[in-house]
Design an enzyme around this catalytic site. Structure first.
Site, PDB file in Angstrom:
ATOM      1  N   ASP A   3     -69.949 -17.513 -28.224  1.00  0.00           N
ATOM      2  CA  ASP A   3     -68.497 -17.603 -28.059  1.00  0.00           C
ATOM      3  C   ASP A   3     -67.962 -16.281 -27.516  1.00  0.00           C
ATOM      4  O   ASP A   3     -68.144 -15.245 -28.149  1.00  0.00           O
ATOM      5  CB  ASP A   3     -67.827 -17.881 -29.414  1.00  0.00           C
ATOM      6  CG  ASP A   3     -68.136 -19.272 -29.926  1.00  0.00           C
ATOM      7  OD1 ASP A   3     -67.889 -20.234 -29.190  1.00  0.00           O
ATOM      8  OD2 ASP A   3     -68.643 -19.377 -31.064  1.00  0.00           O
ATOM      9  N   ASP A  53     -69.338 -27.342 -27.560  1.00  0.00           N
ATOM     10  CA  ASP A  53     -68.444 -26.924 -28.646  1.00  0.00           C
ATOM     11  C   ASP A  53     -66.947 -27.162 -28.427  1.00  0.00           C
ATOM     12  O   ASP A  53     -66.195 -27.116 -29.390  1.00  0.00           O
ATOM     13  CB  ASP A  53     -68.712 -25.437 -28.981  1.00  0.00           C
ATOM     14  CG  ASP A  53     -68.276 -25.078 -30.391  1.00  0.00           C
ATOM     15  OD1 ASP A  53     -68.214 -25.990 -31.240  1.00  0.00           O
ATOM     16  OD2 ASP A  53     -67.985 -23.902 -30.655  1.00  0.00           O
ATOM     17  N   ASP A  74     -75.316 -21.233 -32.803  1.00  0.00           N
ATOM     18  CA  ASP A  74     -74.446 -20.111 -32.431  1.00  0.00           C
ATOM     19  C   ASP A  74     -75.217 -18.786 -32.482  1.00  0.00           C
ATOM     20  O   ASP A  74     -75.861 -18.487 -33.492  1.00  0.00           O
ATOM     21  CB  ASP A  74     -73.271 -20.004 -33.414  1.00  0.00           C
ATOM     22  CG  ASP A  74     -72.327 -21.195 -33.296  1.00  0.00           C
ATOM     23  OD1 ASP A  74     -72.594 -22.075 -32.462  1.00  0.00           O
ATOM     24  OD2 ASP A  74     -71.337 -21.238 -34.053  1.00  0.00           O
ATOM     25  N   HIS A 104     -62.970 -21.878 -25.784  1.00  0.00           N
ATOM     26  CA  HIS A 104     -62.544 -22.863 -26.789  1.00  0.00           C
ATOM     27  C   HIS A 104     -62.203 -22.278 -28.161  1.00  0.00           C
ATOM     28  O   HIS A 104     -61.952 -23.053 -29.085  1.00  0.00           O
ATOM     29  CB  HIS A 104     -63.594 -23.976 -26.906  1.00  0.00           C
ATOM     30  CG  HIS A 104     -64.966 -23.476 -27.246  1.00  0.00           C
ATOM     31  ND1 HIS A 104     -65.920 -23.226 -26.296  1.00  0.00           N
ATOM     32  CD2 HIS A 104     -65.525 -23.147 -28.424  1.00  0.00           C
ATOM     33  CE1 HIS A 104     -67.017 -22.777 -26.875  1.00  0.00           C
ATOM     34  NE2 HIS A 104     -66.804 -22.721 -28.180  1.00  0.00           N
ATOM     35  N   HIS A 115     -75.573 -20.471 -28.328  1.00  0.00           N
ATOM     36  CA  HIS A 115     -74.142 -20.663 -28.068  1.00  0.00           C
ATOM     37  C   HIS A 115     -73.398 -19.362 -28.355  1.00  0.00           C
ATOM     38  O   HIS A 115     -73.287 -18.946 -29.498  1.00  0.00           O
ATOM     39  CB  HIS A 115     -73.610 -21.805 -28.930  1.00  0.00           C
ATOM     40  CG  HIS A 115     -72.154 -22.063 -28.735  1.00  0.00           C
ATOM     41  ND1 HIS A 115     -71.649 -22.590 -27.568  1.00  0.00           N
ATOM     42  CD2 HIS A 115     -71.080 -21.828 -29.526  1.00  0.00           C
ATOM     43  CE1 HIS A 115     -70.332 -22.687 -27.662  1.00  0.00           C
ATOM     44  NE2 HIS A 115     -69.954 -22.218 -28.833  1.00  0.00           N
TER      45      HIS A 115
END
Ligand code: ZN
Length: 1148
Positions: free
Chosen positions: A169, A281, A418, A562, A167
């Site tokens: 971000d 998420d 993550d 997000h 994941h």
């Protein structure tokens, strides 16, 4: 019936005669024109011809409107005929009479009750059902004990797909670039090597923003390797969005745009089309996203952050996999298969089965000696020949338990977290140890498990195969997954408002981007037509502008992440996002300016592009990423100043345009008609009671045809010639001294100080408190009077050393709830009245609040404009809210929008804590009873609640000194001077027999839709230089008439050339959205503007005089794989209410 037909014919004949006579008159005028000489003659002829052309255009427009009228007459005739037939048949007449004719308006939607027991479950019912008691579930803390016999898989063995994921971000604790450098590029580099080593290994990837950045860094050989991995099914691009978008604050324009950005990239570079969604998420989930995913061709999706009590209920019911349907859609058209992860998180401890202490032992990245460990204190063991049996059985037990929560023996187990798989050793430990376990499983058929690495496509293929074979279908579900709680009473409703300054900046970029896309596409179409050879104008910087557009798309797309629009990133990351948004706005403004420049020139040969000296300047100037827009001070003289106004909406609108000038008297003329325009001069307040003596606000009403550019001239006028606003200033206690030479300011004394303040236009009258200036009640022209009080409130946070407190994500208010706002100083209240608008401004210590009435005929005159300027930088752990307290008998129901796309019913539940009753609002919310509806329409996203009947409140800003333990590691203290803007609309409701209960699907009224459209897409004002040598400009009117008022031109964006990267193609994505709107609040008489149900849908008519060379329906992200056959004629099937449709078009 006969009379009606006669009437239509008569209207037509009269119209034709009128048209003929006008033509004749124009001809005569031309003929009577005496010969002139030299250049002036040429110019005169040019101008006359242009004028003639425009007059003909206008006639054509009228003719078109006439056709529309005839179509409406035909509609109404058919409707009357139908209801007469019903009466004749002796149908239930009492029911029929209760239905007012407006209910038959094409396109409007009657309230749809979706009762319990229908084939579709509604999440609202689940909320009514659940006790929200949060009992301890044992090892699965938020769940329950799962038991099995052991023979459940004998017939159909467990089919396990372990799906490796990382994941990433695009910005959170580090910036997008920071993460890329430190982690993401290594993850993707290793992915290439490690997947290539063994064809059994798999991986999924979601964020195309990162993937495309990495792609730019790798050579062609590596790109080929990537393509091979994708082809072999080892690497799957899931969702394919630019980011994993937030689903609460983001607007559907931006949600779709980021998806399109990602999909277009994937098509171009990898030739793939995603089929599965992956949203593990985002902090709650919206059906608007599923609508867009389905429209983009996806058929399956995975979601994760859902309230733990809802997850538990779904697990008990075995409904964690379901068909997610739009609440307003009675057909399965919008259904998408959705898999909801059952446990607390998407990390390894919470994905293999219910017991995190066991699952953690199978996260081999946490092997001893590595940097991460298991907090349950049992570390993983490397798989050896000695321990393999015991390890395999331990894991199998978890898999089996998890599998029992689902209806099929096909099992999805994600493997990642993550920013995982940064180092190559992590790949080795995970893949090697799992491969040993899989080999063991597969060598022991008595265990009845087939285990393998997989992608989402592998999983969903197997799932659908299994379901089909078993003849079972998944249950159908409607509704949304807000407001999310991950544990206890920790509801994630804080982020609905966190960093409101940037939430507003997001929408400003969105509006700028949409306007620029449309104007740029129209400019290219005009240029091709102008040249006649399909080529573009040489001096126009097409490529540079197109690249500015692409960069703007990507900035907006990145901000939908997000942790971006949510306001949950670290301070420096917020600044990085803000800078991207700000720069993109400036860059896009350049595109608007030079497009407008070219379009407006009467003589196109005069076009010159000079980047350093643009011909047009923006009137609103933003000076920094954290600054609000400021108006330019225009110096007026005898030479007119040209103002150019761009209307980015597809409707003819009357808008009040305000500019700041250096003279208290000014004259405004609409250049094309030479018509003087009524204007108003208002004071520019530099302090609550101090008026500027150098700057004055000039406001006038602009009539703006759809998507047009209109030119106005402003000149200095003789003293006292322009109507000025009059002021009354109120303050309890000591009245301030207001000195101004240009305005009449009165200070009330005696009994005047006690009377309610009142303003009115021809649609509405309002009354406000003389003490605070805040709204008290309002009355409509119809006589309908309602109490609507505006209040301001503070929320604090919980106190006590060991108590959890509010932060960027969480809203954890103190037990005392909201406290009324009070300030040591009474507010200064200014009432201004004028011919264009009147308003009441209240200046409090922490905010300035203005309620304004426009003296306009159109929809803008029917609502109140509310604006706030908030500054809570002096506060500690406080949140400021604005509450409307009305006498609308709304019970515990209210409606809030999801992403500006649809409305969702909300129920305020006493069994839930206060913070759970807050919901996201991207653009609107309303309360209603059988007589009226009160709608609050907003230009920005924030949290909304209706805590008591008749109340509606929004959180304006939050300042929180501490972290709320969700990984961010800081509070939210970077508050700024923040603006928010709303329209408040009170409407009567008719034909509603009783208050609607149950699960009802409602839509905004037509008037509310038009209000939101105007609010989110303000006119763009540009200024031309003061120069007597100004070239001649003429208005640009691309559309002959407004689009039907329930049809929204969502976008008209030029696609990238397939061969030449960074260059525009001739293809344009045309996106239309037909709105669903409510019948009961339709104005009387009903508007004639809606899309007739019986009209032929011809895009060429709709967009006349624009001509289409080709129209090809496609999917929502315009992938070639979704293209439908090109239609010879630009006819399209009618859009259903709520439907968004995309077309790949080329203009002639
Ligand atoms: Zn994330």
């Amino acid at each position: 019936m006969k009379r009606n037909r006669v009437l239509s014919v008569l209207v037509g004949v009269v119209f034709c005669v009128a048209v003929m006579s006008l033509y004749r008159m124009l001809e005569l005028m031309q003929g009577a024109d005496p010969q002139r000489h030299g250049e002036t003659h040429d110019v005169q002829v040019d101008e006359d011809l242009t004028r003639l052309q425009q007059k003909i255009d206008r006639l054509e427009r009228l003719l078109n409107d006439n056709n529309h009228l005839v179509a409406m007459l035909r509609d109404s005739l058919l409707q009357r005929k139908a209801s007469w037939e019903r009466v004749k048949r002796g149908a239930n007449t009492s029911a029929d009479t209760s239905v007012s004719p407006v209910h038959l308006l094409p396109g409007c939607r009657l309230v749809e009750e979706t009762a319990n027991g229908a084939d579709r479950r509604q999440l609202l019912d689940v909320y009514d059902l659940l006790p929200f008691d949060n009992p301890d579930g044992g090892v699965w803390k938020q769940g329950f004990e799962i038991s099995y016999r052991g023979d459940e898989w004998n017939k159909h063995p467990l089919e396990l797909f372990l799906v490796p994921h990382s994941h990433n971000d695009p910005g959170w604790l580090k910036t997008f670039d920071g993460y890329y450098q430190d982690q993401t590029r290594h993850i993707l580099d290793n992915m290439l090597t490690k997947l290539t080593e063994d064809s059994r290994r798999k991986m999924i990837w979601a964020e195309v923003s990162y993937f495309s950045k990495w792609w730019n860094d790798i050579d062609e050989q590596k790109r080929q390797m990537v393509r091979r991995l994708v082809e072999a099914g080892q690497l799957e691009l899931v969702t394919g969005g630019w980011v994993m978008a937030d689903e609460a604050n983001s607007h559907y324009f931006a949600m779709l745009d980021q998806l399109m950005e990602g999909h277009q990239w994937l098509q171009r570079h990898l030739g793939v089309k995603p089929t599965s969604g992956w949203a593990i998420d985002p902090f709650g989930h919206s059906p608007s996203m599923t609508y867009l995913l389905k429209g983009a061709g996806l058929s399956n999706m995975v979601i994760q952050r859902v309230h733990y009590a809802v997850k538990k209920h779904f697990a008990q019911q075995q409904t964690l996999e379901f068909l997610w349907r739009q609440s307003w859609d009675s057909s399965p058209r919008s259904d998408i298969t959705c898999h909801m992860m059952p446990f607390y998180s998407y990390d390894v401890p919470h994905t293999c089965g219910p017991n995190p202490a066991v699952c953690c032992q199978f996260d081999f990245h946490r092997l001893q000696g590595r940097r991460v460990f298991c907090p349950w204190r049992v570390p993983p063991q490397p798989i050896t020949e000695q321990n393999i049996k015991e390890r395999a059985l331990l894991l199998l037990d978890q898999y089996r338990q998890k599998s029992l929560l689902f209806r099929s023996p096909v099992l999805l187990v994600p493997l990642g977290d993550d920013f995982r798989y940064v180092e190559s050793s992590e790949w080795d430990v995970q893949f090697a140890n799992y491969q040993k376990l899989f080999d063991y499983f597969n060598q022991h058929p008595e265990l009845h498990i087939k285990a393998q690495f997989g992608t989402l496509a592998d999983y969903f293929d197997a799932l659908h195969r299994r379901l089909n074979a078993a003849g079972t279908t998944l249950p159908t579900l409607g509704g949304d997954f807000f407001t999310y709680a991950d544990r206890d009473d920790h509801y994630w409703s804080g982020y609905f408002t966190s960093r409101p300054f940037y939430k507003r900046l997001d929408r400003m970029l969105e509006a700028t981007l949409r306007g620029t896309e449309i104007l740029f596409s129209l400019t290219l179409a005009e240029m091709r037509r102008f040249r006649g050879d399909g080529r573009l104008v040489e001096d126009f910087p097409i490529r540079e502008h197109f690249q500015r557009l692409m960069a703007g798309r990507r900035s907006l797309a990145l901000f939908q992440h997000h942790d971006a629009v949510t306001g949950t990133a670290r301070d420096p990351v917020v600044v990085d996002y803000g800078t991207r948004l700000f720069r993109s706005i400036l860059n896009l403004q350049q595109v608007i300016q030079s497009s407008a420049h070219w379009l407006l020139l009467l003589d196109k040969t005069q076009y010159q592009h000079d980047q350093s000296k643009p011909f047009l300047q923006m009137d609103d100037v933003i000076s920094a990423q954290d600054a609000l827009p400021q108006k330019t001070l225009l110096k007026l003289g005898d030479e007119p100043r040209s103002l150019i106004i761009f209307n980015p909406v597809e409707q003819l609108r009357s808008s009040v345009i305000s500019v700041v000038v250096d003279s208290p008297d000014a004259h405004v003329v609409e250049v094309e008609s030479g018509r003087p325009i009524a204007a108003q001069i208002s004071a520019v307040w530099v302090e609550p009671s101090r008026v500027s003596s150098e700057a004055f606000q000039l406001s006038f009403v602009a009539e703006l045809p759809p998507l047009s550019l209109v030119v106005y001239h402003v000149t200095k006028a003789p003293a006292g010639s322009t109507p000025r606003a009059r002021y009354t200033v109120h303050r309890r206690g000591n009245l301030p001294a207001v000195q101004t030479e240009h305005f009449q300011v009165s200070l009330p004394v005696g009994a005047d100080t006690e009377a309610l303040l009142s303003l009115r236009n021809k649609h509405v009258q309002i009354w406000s408190s003389p003490e605070t200036g805040l709204l008290q009640k309002l009355r409509l022209q119809s006589g309908l009077v309602h109490q609507v009080q505006v209040q301001f409130l503070w929320y604090g946070t919980r106190t006590g050393a060991n108590r959890d407190k509010s932060g960027a994500y969480l809203f954890l208010p103190g037990e005392e709830g909201a406290q009324p706002y009070s300030s040591s100083e009474p507010p200064l209240v200014r009432v201004s009245t004028g011919p264009i608008f009147s308003d009441i401004t209240s200046c409090f210590q922490h905010f300035t609040h203005t309620v304004r009435l426009y003296h306009l005929d159109g929809h803008a005159g029917k609502s109140l404009e509310i604006s706030n300027l908030v500054d809570i930088r002096s506060e500690v752990n406080r949140e400021l809210a604005m509450r409307l307290v009305s006498d609308v008998a709304s019970g515990n129901r209210f409606y809030s929008d999801l992403n500006g796309f649809q409305m969702q019913q909300r129920r305020t539940l006493a069994k839930l804590p206060l913070q759970a009753n807050f919901y996201p609002m991207s653009s609107s919310a309303f309360l209603q009873d059988s007589q009226c509806r009160l709608s609050l329409l907003a230009a920005q996203s924030q949290a909304v609640a209706s805590l008591r009947p008749g109340e509606l409140e929004v959180v304006l800003d939050r300042r929180l000194q501490q972290d709320d333990n969700r990984g961010l590691g800081q509070g939210v203290t970077d508050n700024k001077l923040t603006a928010s803007l709303y329209n408040l609309l009170l409407e009567g409701r008719r034909g509603v027999a009783q208050e609607v209960g149950g699960n009802s699907v409602e839509h905004l009224s037509l008037l509310a839709h038009l209000n939101v459209l105007s609010l989110s897409n303000p006119p763009v004002t540009m200024v031309a230089p003061t120069d007597s040598q100004l070239p001649k400009l003429r208005p640009f009117l691309p559309l002959r008439s407004s689009l039907p008022c329930d049809v929204h031109l969502l976008n008209l964006k030029t696609l990238e050339d397939a061969q030449e990267a960074g260059s525009p193609s001739q293809e344009v994505a045309l996106l239309l959205h037909r709105k669903g709107f409510d019948c009961s609040s339709t104005p009387d008489p009903p508007p004639l503007c809606v899309w007739s149900a019986h009209e032929e849908v011809n895009l060429a008519d709709l967009f006349s005089p624009l001509q289409f060379r080709s129209v090809r329906p496609s999917g929502l992200t315009l992938l070639h794989a979704d293209d439908e056959p090109e239609s010879a004629q630009p006819h399209i099937a009618p859009l259903r209410p709520m439907e968004i449709r995309a077309f790949r078009v080329q203009f002639d």
